[in-house]
Scaffold this motif. Structure first.
Motif, PDB file in Angstrom:
ATOM      1  N   THR A 196     -14.125 -44.932   9.014  1.00  0.00           N
ATOM      2  CA  THR A 196     -14.577 -43.700   8.365  1.00  0.00           C
ATOM      3  C   THR A 196     -16.091 -43.719   8.152  1.00  0.00           C
ATOM      4  O   THR A 196     -16.779 -42.733   8.439  1.00  0.00           O
ATOM      5  CB  THR A 196     -13.863 -43.520   7.009  1.00  0.00           C
ATOM      6  OG1 THR A 196     -12.456 -43.512   7.233  1.00  0.00           O
ATOM      7  CG2 THR A 196     -14.280 -42.232   6.333  1.00  0.00           C
ATOM      8  N   ARG A 197     -16.619 -44.817   7.660  1.00  0.00           N
ATOM      9  CA  ARG A 197     -18.068 -44.903   7.435  1.00  0.00           C
ATOM     10  C   ARG A 197     -18.850 -44.840   8.745  1.00  0.00           C
ATOM     11  O   ARG A 197     -19.897 -44.203   8.821  1.00  0.00           O
ATOM     12  CB  ARG A 197     -18.407 -46.192   6.694  1.00  0.00           C
ATOM     13  CG  ARG A 197     -18.060 -46.124   5.228  1.00  0.00           C
ATOM     14  CD  ARG A 197     -18.568 -47.370   4.513  1.00  0.00           C
ATOM     15  NE  ARG A 197     -17.816 -47.646   3.326  1.00  0.00           N
ATOM     16  CZ  ARG A 197     -16.687 -48.359   3.245  1.00  0.00           C
ATOM     17  NH1 ARG A 197     -16.177 -48.890   4.283  1.00  0.00           N
ATOM     18  NH2 ARG A 197     -16.077 -48.556   2.115  1.00  0.00           N
ATOM     19  N   THR A 198     -18.355 -45.531   9.758  1.00  0.00           N
ATOM     20  CA  THR A 198     -19.038 -45.509  11.056  1.00  0.00           C
ATOM     21  C   THR A 198     -19.058 -44.100  11.623  1.00  0.00           C
ATOM     22  O   THR A 198     -20.092 -43.620  12.105  1.00  0.00           O
ATOM     23  CB  THR A 198     -18.356 -46.476  12.050  1.00  0.00           C
ATOM     24  OG1 THR A 198     -18.362 -47.784  11.480  1.00  0.00           O
ATOM     25  CG2 THR A 198     -19.068 -46.487  13.379  1.00  0.00           C
ATOM     26  N   GLY A 214     -11.702 -47.853   6.124  1.00  0.00           N
ATOM     27  CA  GLY A 214     -13.002 -47.544   5.535  1.00  0.00           C
ATOM     28  C   GLY A 214     -14.144 -47.786   6.506  1.00  0.00           C
ATOM     29  O   GLY A 214     -15.103 -47.024   6.562  1.00  0.00           O
TER      30      GLY A 214
END
Length: 59
Positions: free
Chosen positions: A42-44, A39
């Protein structure tokens, strides 16, 4: 300028409001945490793509 009497002041910061006394607090159970590596990556990546798209979108 008129002075404000103590009875007209806000009492939201009062020490006696709610469960602010130490005797009223109950310690919660400890839950071991884990790091969400997938996560975080993915967010970065999503934030990098968003910033890139905003800064380069007008070209």
């Amino acid at each position: 300028m008129p002075s404000i009497s103590p009875s007209h002041r806000s009492s939201s910061a009062s020490p006696s409001a709610g469960a602010s006394r130490r005797e009223d607090l109950v310690e919660a159970e400890r839950h071991p945490g884990h790091l969400d590596v997938h996560g975080a990556i993915t967010r970065t990546g999503g934030l990098i793509a968003l910033v890139y798209g905003i800064t380069r979108g007008g070209e």
